[in-house]
Design an enzyme around this catalytic site. Structure first.
Site, PDB file in Angstrom:
ATOM      1  N   LYS A   1      47.324  12.746  25.755  1.00  0.00           N
ATOM      2  CA  LYS A   1      48.358  12.143  24.907  1.00  0.00           C
ATOM      3  C   LYS A   1      49.600  13.035  24.838  1.00  0.00           C
ATOM      4  CE  LYS A   1      46.290   9.576  21.884  1.00  0.00           C
ATOM      5  NZ  LYS A   1      45.547   9.149  20.723  1.00  0.00           N
TER       6      LYS A   1
ATOM      7  N   PHE B   1      50.219  13.803  16.411  1.00  0.00           N
ATOM      8  CA  PHE B   1      48.855  13.911  15.888  1.00  0.00           C
ATOM      9  C   PHE B   1      47.968  12.954  16.671  1.00  0.00           C
ATOM     10  CE2 PHE B   1      48.726  16.521  12.017  1.00  0.00           C
ATOM     11  CZ  PHE B   1      50.055  16.929  12.017  1.00  0.00           C
TER      12      PHE B   1
ATOM     13  N   PRO C   1      56.481  -0.486  18.951  1.00  0.00           N
ATOM     14  CA  PRO C   1      57.185   0.597  19.667  1.00  0.00           C
ATOM     15  C   PRO C   1      56.476   1.917  19.403  1.00  0.00           C
ATOM     16  CG  PRO C   1      58.392  -0.068  17.685  1.00  0.00           C
ATOM     17  CD  PRO C   1      57.258  -1.039  17.846  1.00  0.00           C
TER      18      PRO C   1
ATOM     19  N   ASN D   1      45.540   0.276   8.188  1.00  0.00           N
ATOM     20  CA  ASN D   1      44.438   1.190   8.496  1.00  0.00           C
ATOM     21  C   ASN D   1      44.177   2.092   7.295  1.00  0.00           C
ATOM     22  OD1 ASN D   1      46.081   3.717   8.798  1.00  0.00           O
ATOM     23  ND2 ASN D   1      47.081   2.451  10.352  1.00  0.00           N
TER      24      ASN D   1
ATOM     25  N   ILE E   1      56.927   5.272  18.405  1.00  0.00           N
ATOM     26  CA  ILE E   1      58.045   5.984  17.758  1.00  0.00           C
ATOM     27  C   ILE E   1      58.165   7.404  18.302  1.00  0.00           C
ATOM     28  CG2 ILE E   1      59.013   6.733  15.538  1.00  0.00           C
ATOM     29  CD1 ILE E   1      57.217   4.509  14.246  1.00  0.00           C
TER      30      ILE E   1
HETATM   31  O1  C5P Z   1      48.937   6.940  21.102  1.00  0.00           O
HETATM   32  P1  C5P Z   1      48.448   7.271  19.756  1.00  0.00           P
HETATM   33  O2  C5P Z   1      48.736   6.183  18.732  1.00  0.00           O
HETATM   34  O3  C5P Z   1      47.024   7.666  19.641  1.00  0.00           O
HETATM   35  O4  C5P Z   1      49.292   8.565  19.334  1.00  0.00           O
HETATM   36  C1  C5P Z   1      49.254   9.140  18.078  1.00  0.00           C
HETATM   37  C2  C5P Z   1      50.565   9.814  17.807  1.00  0.00           C
HETATM   38  O5  C5P Z   1      51.651   8.969  18.153  1.00  0.00           O
HETATM   39  C3  C5P Z   1      50.760  10.145  16.359  1.00  0.00           C
HETATM   40  O6  C5P Z   1      51.571  11.296  16.268  1.00  0.00           O
HETATM   41  C4  C5P Z   1      51.492   8.906  15.853  1.00  0.00           C
HETATM   42  O7  C5P Z   1      52.250   9.196  14.685  1.00  0.00           O
HETATM   43  C5  C5P Z   1      52.368   8.536  17.016  1.00  0.00           C
HETATM   44  N1  C5P Z   1      52.615   7.095  17.181  1.00  0.00           N
HETATM   45  C6  C5P Z   1      53.905   6.594  17.041  1.00  0.00           C
HETATM   46  N2  C5P Z   1      54.156   5.271  17.228  1.00  0.00           N
HETATM   47  C7  C5P Z   1      53.160   4.415  17.544  1.00  0.00           C
HETATM   48  C8  C5P Z   1      51.850   4.911  17.703  1.00  0.00           C
HETATM   49  C9  C5P Z   1      51.626   6.241  17.500  1.00  0.00           C
HETATM   50  O8  C5P Z   1      54.819   7.376  16.729  1.00  0.00           O
HETATM   51  N3  C5P Z   1      53.422   3.140  17.707  1.00  0.00           N
END
Ligand code: C5P
Length: 408
Positions: free
Chosen positions: A347, A333, A315, A220, A317
């Protein structure tokens, strides 16, 4: 290209030679002088003859409060220093902007003016902030010089990528004075905005890159700027900072420990091995939500027929860290293209975290500035639009205040 991490220096480096070489970016060195002085540094500006064609020495003299030097044959200056005294006085040298010509001269040990002589005679750290046209930056001779100077122990700060004075776009832009300052502040020892001494902070930043086959990836447009600005702000504030980052074109903020990763799975593994004793976790990375189910070991050949790629979820994280038995204070974020407030609030609750920073993706991704709203259990807190460096300090301060109220 990656640049070495600069460890924080104790005691701080207060006395700086700011060398200005010839190039249009010399005007940015004026603002840099002001910021360095404001951060507590003593700055002696030395200009090459070419630099004096772009900015007058008087401008730097007014900003630094010291007479500017540019000539090796000048008799003793009225600030009482010749170049030998100067080399003994200084604790670090920063060249900003460093032109292609200047890099070439110092890479070959030339000492034909005051600035190159000081560089050649130095026994103190040398920081180089290059500025040049992107073709000159990529020129093989210049790249050889950069490599040689790195091997010789010089530390490169930038260059950045983007629009250039010549109208072209690419690598070679002088980092903004505020970016340079946030990289150098930990060395100067400027006063922190919040005191994070004794705190350990883990951050993720940048994009992740998911392999389709050995030559193709899914990724991205995250630049990593917000995460790197937060890492720099945390270092300045005295924290022990680990930055787990997907690939970016940014310099690693001085003083933080970088763990480079590519995929979401690698990022998760790095986070889980670092998070044990962390006090705060900032999940700034734009982590891929899906990854190819079974990346091909060999380059996929085109057949001309439509192709289907099966993706599986990665996953989460942040949610994983927040669900640990004894989690650090977690900040997420949310980059949304619409319905920011509704999605960000949802969220925060879904991931079970105390604070989420919401921004509009089209307003934030890849840009130097941003407009964010903080969402916590008390409601929403919009911050004024500002550079990511400034926002980083505000986000950090909000997180610390919230963390302290929660733990009391
Ligand atoms: O659910 P979404 O991807 O929109 O959430 C964004 C937040 O979740 C950000 O803080 C991003 O760093 C974290 N995130 C994560 N692991 C993922 C997807 C998003 O830690 N697989």
């Amino acid at each position: 290209m990656t640049y070495p991490t600069v460890p924080p220096r104790h005691p701080p480096l207060r006395r700086w030679i700011l060398g200005v070489s010839g190039g249009i970016a010399a005007y940015k060195a004026c603002e840099l002088t002001r910021l360095l002085v404001k951060a507590g540094a003593e700055v002696q500006v030395i200009m090459t003859q070419a630099a004096t064609q772009f900015v007058t020495p008087l401008t730097f003299q007014s900003l630094s409060g010291r007479p500017v030097l540019s000539h090796i044959w000048e008799p003793r200056q009225d600030n009482g220093m010749d170049h030998i005294d100067l080399a003994r006085w200084a604790e670090a040298i920063l060249i900003a902007p460093a032109s292609a010509d200047f890099l070439a001269r110092i890479a070959h040990g030339m000492a034909d003016d005051l600035l190159t002589t000081l560089v050649a005679a130095r026994s103190i750290p040398l920081y180089l902030a290059p500025a040049m046209n992107q073709a000159m930056w990529n020129n093989p001779a210049n790249q050889r010089n950069v490599e040689q100077l790195t091997l010789d122990g010089a530390i490169f700060l930038g260059p950045g990528e983007g629009q250039q004075a010549c109208g072209e776009t690419g690598m070679g832009r002088l980092l903004e004075p505020s970016e340079l300052l946030s990289l150098l502040s930990p060395l100067i020892g400027s006063k922190p905005l919040v005191d994070l001494r004794g705190k350990r902070i883990v951050l993720t930043a940048g994009p992740t890159v998911e392999a389709i086959d050995p030559v193709r990836t899914l990724t991205n447009i995250s630049s990593g700027k917000m995460g790197y600005a937060l890492a720099a702000a945390a270092v300045i504030s005295g924290a022990d900072v680990t930055l787990i980052s997907g690939p970016t074109a940014l310099s690693v903020p001085a003083g933080c420990h970088l763990i480079p990763v590519h995929s979401a799975a690698q990022m998760r593994d790095a986070v889980l091995s670092e998070i044990q004793d962390a006090d705060l976790f900032f999940s700034v990375a734009a982590v891929a939500d899906y990854t190819p189910e079974s990346p091909s070991g060999h380059k996929i050949k085109k057949t001309g027929a439509p192709m289907t790629l099966t993706l599986v979820p990665t996953p989460d994280i942040l949610a994983t860290v927040a669900a640990l038995p004894n989690p650090p204070f977690c900040v997420g974020f949310a980059a949304e293209s619409q319905h920011l407030e509704e999605y960000a609030k949802r969220k925060r609750l879904a991931k079970n975290i105390p604070l989420i920073v919401g921004n509009l993706a089209q307003r934030a991704l890849g840009r130097d500035d941003n407009e964010v709203t903080l969402f916590d259990a008390n409601g929403s807190h919009p911050l004024s639009p500002a550079s990511k460096e400034i926002l980083a300090h505000q986000i950090l301060a909000h997180a610390i205040t919230l963390m302290n109220t929660q733990s009391t």
